[in-house]
Write an enzyme that holds these catalytic residues in place. Structure first.
Site, PDB file in Angstrom:
ATOM      1  N   LYS A   1       0.891  -1.149  -0.088  1.00 43.25           N
ATOM      2  CA  LYS A   1      -0.072  -0.010   0.092  1.00 43.25           C
ATOM      3  C   LYS A   1       0.964   1.257   0.065  1.00 43.25           C
ATOM      4  O   LYS A   1       1.869   1.185   0.711  1.00 43.25           O
ATOM      5  CB  LYS A   1      -0.980   0.018   1.286  1.00 43.25           C
ATOM      6  CG  LYS A   1      -1.770   1.277   1.306  1.00 43.25           C
ATOM      7  CD  LYS A   1      -2.364   1.163   2.806  1.00 43.25           C
ATOM      8  CE  LYS A   1      -3.560   2.187   2.933  1.00 43.25           C
ATOM      9  NZ  LYS A   1      -4.038   2.466   4.256  1.00 43.25           N
TER      10      LYS A   1
ATOM     11  N   HIS B   1      -6.329   2.912  14.590  1.00 47.29           N
ATOM     12  CA  HIS B   1      -6.581   1.688  14.305  1.00 47.29           C
ATOM     13  C   HIS B   1      -5.535   0.658  14.503  1.00 47.29           C
ATOM     14  O   HIS B   1      -4.390   0.689  14.816  1.00 47.29           O
ATOM     15  CB  HIS B   1      -6.745   1.302  12.886  1.00 47.29           C
ATOM     16  CG  HIS B   1      -5.455   1.749  11.843  1.00 47.29           C
ATOM     17  ND1 HIS B   1      -4.892   2.960  11.731  1.00 47.29           N
ATOM     18  CD2 HIS B   1      -4.704   0.768  11.184  1.00 47.29           C
ATOM     19  CE1 HIS B   1      -3.803   2.584  11.002  1.00 47.29           C
ATOM     20  NE2 HIS B   1      -3.749   1.441  10.591  1.00 47.29           N
TER      21      HIS B   1
ATOM     22  N   ASP C   1      -3.904  -3.004  12.630  1.00 43.27           N
ATOM     23  CA  ASP C   1      -3.902  -3.630  11.159  1.00 43.27           C
ATOM     24  C   ASP C   1      -4.747  -4.901  11.314  1.00 43.27           C
ATOM     25  O   ASP C   1      -4.421  -5.648  12.112  1.00 43.27           O
ATOM     26  CB  ASP C   1      -2.445  -3.597  10.858  1.00 43.27           C
ATOM     27  CG  ASP C   1      -1.748  -2.301  10.271  1.00 43.27           C
ATOM     28  OD1 ASP C   1      -2.741  -1.427  10.549  1.00 43.27           O
ATOM     29  OD2 ASP C   1      -0.426  -2.344  10.163  1.00 43.27           O
TER      30      ASP C   1
ATOM     31  N   HIS D   1      -2.193   2.254  16.432  1.00 43.30           N
ATOM     32  CA  HIS D   1      -1.389   3.505  15.521  1.00 43.30           C
ATOM     33  C   HIS D   1      -2.266   4.164  14.970  1.00 43.30           C
ATOM     34  O   HIS D   1      -3.562   3.840  14.420  1.00 43.30           O
ATOM     35  CB  HIS D   1      -0.100   2.851  14.766  1.00 43.30           C
ATOM     36  CG  HIS D   1      -0.662   1.899  13.723  1.00 43.30           C
ATOM     37  ND1 HIS D   1      -0.997   0.488  13.927  1.00 43.30           N
ATOM     38  CD2 HIS D   1      -0.618   1.985  12.404  1.00 43.30           C
ATOM     39  CE1 HIS D   1      -1.384  -0.193  12.868  1.00 43.30           C
ATOM     40  NE2 HIS D   1      -1.209   0.917  11.755  1.00 43.30           N
TER      41      HIS D   1
END
Ligand code: OGA
Ligand code: NI
Length: 297
Positions: free
Chosen positions: A162, A181, A183, A237
């Site tokens: 990404k 969020h 991962d 993070h």
């Protein structure tokens, strides 16, 4: 208090492995340096990605995510709101880089010319590093070194590149690049340009992650948190935007294929004290439920 840094060139492998395990238990995020991926390759990875994002919008649209696509691959601009209602916006590009059978070159930029060569080279190097770290993490659970890789899907494990492109933002109170969020995948490997902005949440504080030019940030995701039956943390993070500089980051998500079922590793579930803390999920259902903020147990 700083995010741990682990120097992988230390000849005492036991010590290195233990540092990786400890960082994954206590933080779920750490930086590896002298990791064996040539700094020149990392520099070129950033260079080709930056050049792509600097192309005119019409050029970038050549690899746009199709309107009707149910998959993530492709280029797009995304607006979102975080929990406090702040606007978040970021352009990004997703494309798989491994395994070769899951690579769709139609989503890889044609320009700059060396984009493909550099990304293929990075995929090979990163896979080696990632497998080494997954082996250490498996041993840290008292298991065979293949345990986590196999639990994630073995040969079918996917590497998803990404690129996040965060333009400069003068008003820090209004805009955040990536809301907080964890991962969703197994483990993430991130490099970024010189504009800092990644933050990790630890003991009720947001901590700036200070990476070096060729250091790689490792983030433990939900899948490994669950597969380790909670022993490894999935780090919360977020990314803030810079007032003046464009910030670009390149996380690679190591994850199961969509149809793979994952669960706390069976070898860990021994005796009454080690009941599974999490339910098994087919990865695509897990992703969907998380995206829709549906309960997950
Ligand atoms: C992400 C992410 C952080 C960053 O894309 O999942 O956490 O530094 N990005 O851009
Ligand atoms: Ni993330």
């Amino acid at each position: 208090m700083d995010v741990p840094i682990v120097d992988l060139s230390n000849p005492n492998e036991d010590l290195v492995a233990r540092a990786v395990v400890k960082a994954s238990e206590e933080w779920g995020i750490f930086q590896v340096v002298n990791h064996g991926i040539p700094p020149e390759l990392i520099r070129r990875l950033k260079e080709v990605g930056t050049k792509f994002f600097e192309l005119p919008e019409t050029e970038k649209e050549a690899v746009a995510k199709p309107e009707d696509s149910v998959d993530v691959e492709g280029y797009r601009t995304k607006y979102q709101k975080d929990l406090e209602g702040r606007n978040a916006w970021v352009d990004h590009l997703f494309h798989r880089i491994w395994p070769p059978s899951r690579v769709s070159y139609r989503f890889w930029p044609k320009l700059p010319m060396d984009y493909r060569e550099v990304n293929e080279d990075y995929a090979k190097h990163l896979k080696k590093l990632s497998e080494k770290i997954m082996e250490w993490l498996s041993e840290g659970l008292g298991l065979r070194r293949e345990a986590l890789i196999e639990g994630l899907g073995g040969e079918t494990v996917e590497y998803l590149m990404k690129i996040n492109y965060y333009p400069p933002c003068p008003d820090q109170d209004l805009v955040i690049g990536a809301p907080d969020h964890t991962d969703v995948n197994g483990i993430t490997f991130l490099v970024a340009n010189e504009a800092l902005g990644l933050q990790a949440f630890k003991d009720n504080h947001w901590i700036d992650v200070k990476y070096t030019t060729s250091g790689i940030i490792v983030i433990v995701g939900d899948q490994f948190h669950r597969m380790s039956n909670g022993k490894y943390m999935s780090a919360k993070h977020r990314a803030t935007m810079d007032k003046e500089k464009t910030r670009i980051s390149w996380p690679v998500f190591v994850e199961s294929s969509l149809d793979h079922k994952f669960a706390p590793l069976r070898e860990l579930i021994t005796g009454e004290d080690n009941a599974p803390k999490f339910k098994p999920y087919v990865y695509k259902d897990f992703k969907f439920r998380k995206l829709k903020k549906l309960p997950l147990d």
